[in-house]
Design a protein around this motif. Structure first.
Motif, mmCIF file in Angstrom:
data_model
loop_
_atom_site.group_PDB
_atom_site.id
_atom_site.type_symbol
_atom_site.label_atom_id
_atom_site.label_comp_id
_atom_site.label_asym_id
_atom_site.label_seq_id
_atom_site.Cartn_x
_atom_site.Cartn_y
_atom_site.Cartn_z
ATOM 1 N N MET A 1 8.561 27.396 44.390
ATOM 2 C CA MET A 1 8.970 28.405 43.432
ATOM 3 C C MET A 1 7.821 28.653 42.455
ATOM 4 O O MET A 1 7.113 27.744 42.059
ATOM 5 C CB MET A 1 10.215 27.951 42.679
ATOM 6 N N ILE A 2 7.687 29.891 42.035
ATOM 7 C CA ILE A 2 6.670 30.321 41.078
ATOM 8 C C ILE A 2 7.384 30.885 39.846
ATOM 9 O O ILE A 2 8.360 31.635 39.977
ATOM 10 C CB ILE A 2 5.765 31.411 41.689
ATOM 11 N N THR A 3 6.882 30.535 38.669
ATOM 12 C CA THR A 3 7.393 31.126 37.436
ATOM 13 C C THR A 3 6.351 32.085 36.893
ATOM 14 O O THR A 3 5.197 31.715 36.670
ATOM 15 C CB THR A 3 7.692 30.039 36.383
ATOM 16 N N GLU A 4 6.770 33.305 36.721
ATOM 17 C CA GLU A 4 5.943 34.322 36.071
ATOM 18 C C GLU A 4 6.233 34.246 34.579
ATOM 19 O O GLU A 4 7.395 34.209 34.166
ATOM 20 C CB GLU A 4 6.330 35.699 36.610
ATOM 21 N N LEU A 5 5.183 34.233 33.778
ATOM 22 C CA LEU A 5 5.331 34.226 32.328
ATOM 23 C C LEU A 5 4.544 35.388 31.759
ATOM 24 O O LEU A 5 3.352 35.523 32.036
ATOM 25 C CB LEU A 5 4.829 32.916 31.721
ATOM 26 N N ALA A 6 5.215 36.229 30.997
ATOM 27 C CA ALA A 6 4.557 37.355 30.329
ATOM 28 C C ALA A 6 4.918 37.297 28.852
ATOM 29 O O ALA A 6 6.093 37.207 28.499
ATOM 30 C CB ALA A 6 4.995 38.683 30.927
ATOM 31 N N THR A 7 3.901 37.325 28.003
ATOM 32 C CA THR A 7 4.121 37.419 26.566
ATOM 33 C C THR A 7 4.079 38.897 26.209
ATOM 34 O O THR A 7 3.110 39.589 26.507
ATOM 35 C CB THR A 7 3.048 36.639 25.783
ATOM 36 N N LEU A 8 5.167 39.371 25.618
ATOM 37 C CA LEU A 8 5.341 40.789 25.342
ATOM 38 C C LEU A 8 5.363 41.023 23.839
ATOM 39 O O LEU A 8 6.145 40.392 23.121
ATOM 40 C CB LEU A 8 6.669 41.278 25.938
ATOM 41 N N TYR A 9 4.518 41.915 23.373
ATOM 42 C CA TYR A 9 4.543 42.354 21.984
ATOM 43 C C TYR A 9 5.054 43.789 21.976
ATOM 44 O O TYR A 9 4.436 44.684 22.551
ATOM 45 C CB TYR A 9 3.147 42.276 21.357
ATOM 46 N N VAL A 10 6.195 43.982 21.318
ATOM 47 C CA VAL A 10 6.858 45.279 21.306
ATOM 48 C C VAL A 10 6.463 46.024 20.024
ATOM 49 O O VAL A 10 6.411 45.442 18.940
ATOM 50 C CB VAL A 10 8.383 45.095 21.405
ATOM 51 N N LYS A 11 6.185 47.292 20.181
ATOM 52 C CA LYS A 11 5.782 48.126 19.042
ATOM 53 C C LYS A 11 6.805 48.055 17.911
ATOM 54 O O LYS A 11 8.004 47.911 18.171
ATOM 55 C CB LYS A 11 5.599 49.578 19.505
ATOM 56 N N PRO A 12 6.345 48.158 16.669
ATOM 57 C CA PRO A 12 7.243 48.047 15.510
ATOM 58 C C PRO A 12 8.436 49.005 15.595
ATOM 59 O O PRO A 12 8.313 50.147 16.030
ATOM 60 C CB PRO A 12 6.341 48.422 14.326
ATOM 61 N N ASN A 13 9.562 48.490 15.160
ATOM 62 C CA ASN A 13 10.823 49.243 15.084
ATOM 63 C C ASN A 13 11.331 49.730 16.437
ATOM 64 O O ASN A 13 12.127 50.664 16.486
ATOM 65 C CB ASN A 13 10.680 50.433 14.115
ATOM 66 N N ARG A 14 10.889 49.116 17.513
ATOM 67 C CA ARG A 14 11.332 49.510 18.851
ATOM 68 C C ARG A 14 12.105 48.392 19.558
ATOM 69 O O ARG A 14 12.509 48.523 20.710
ATOM 70 C CB ARG A 14 10.129 49.898 19.734
ATOM 71 N N GLN A 15 12.306 47.264 18.878
ATOM 72 C CA GLN A 15 12.875 46.081 19.513
ATOM 73 C C GLN A 15 14.271 46.314 20.089
ATOM 74 O O GLN A 15 14.544 45.922 21.227
ATOM 75 C CB GLN A 15 12.911 44.897 18.524
ATOM 76 N N LYS A 16 15.155 46.924 19.338
ATOM 77 C CA LYS A 16 16.540 47.118 19.820
ATOM 78 C C LYS A 16 16.570 48.017 21.056
ATOM 79 O O LYS A 16 17.278 47.727 22.025
ATOM 80 C CB LYS A 16 17.434 47.679 18.716
ATOM 81 N N GLN A 17 15.821 49.120 21.035
ATOM 82 C CA GLN A 17 15.796 50.015 22.193
ATOM 83 C C GLN A 17 15.141 49.324 23.390
ATOM 84 O O GLN A 17 15.571 49.486 24.525
ATOM 85 C CB GLN A 17 15.074 51.319 21.869
ATOM 86 N N PHE A 18 14.092 48.545 23.116
ATOM 87 C CA PHE A 18 13.450 47.772 24.183
ATOM 88 C C PHE A 18 14.461 46.837 24.839
ATOM 89 O O PHE A 18 14.548 46.771 26.069
ATOM 90 C CB PHE A 18 12.270 46.971 23.619
#
Length: 100
Positions: A1-18
């Protein structure tokens, strides 16, 4: 098994829609052969930071099966405009695992 890890930075004030769109995008990634599971986790200390963890049967299931599929184009269209900067994606294999 492989685990993919992605660190995501979401643009300001877009978190809920993301988060809403990410819930929709789950249907795309989970439809790929070799997909096992995924989770999206939000950083407690930094409001715009998330990590995505995806379990794949093999590296090729992610890098070829998903990334070269038609559903990846839908995933990309739905999510990629949220990121700044664009995420670094890495793959890991378990060496030691302990569970209680």
């Amino acid at each position: 098994m492989i685990t993919e890890l992605a660190t995501l930075y979401v643009k300001p004030n877009r978190q809920k829609q993301f988060e809403t769109d990410f819930e929709i995008a789950g249907q795309y990634i989970s439809s790929i052969d070799g997909y096992i599971s995924h989770s999206l986790q939000k950083c407690v200390e930094q409001d715009d930071k998330y990590i995505l963890l995806v379990s794949w049967r093999s590296l090729d299931d992610h890098t070829i099966g998903f990334r070269k599929s038609e559903v990846y184009l839908k995933w990309k269209e739905l999510l990629h405009h949220y990121y700044d900067p664009f995420p670094v994606v890495e793959h890991f294999e378990t060496i030691i695992e302990n569970k209680k």
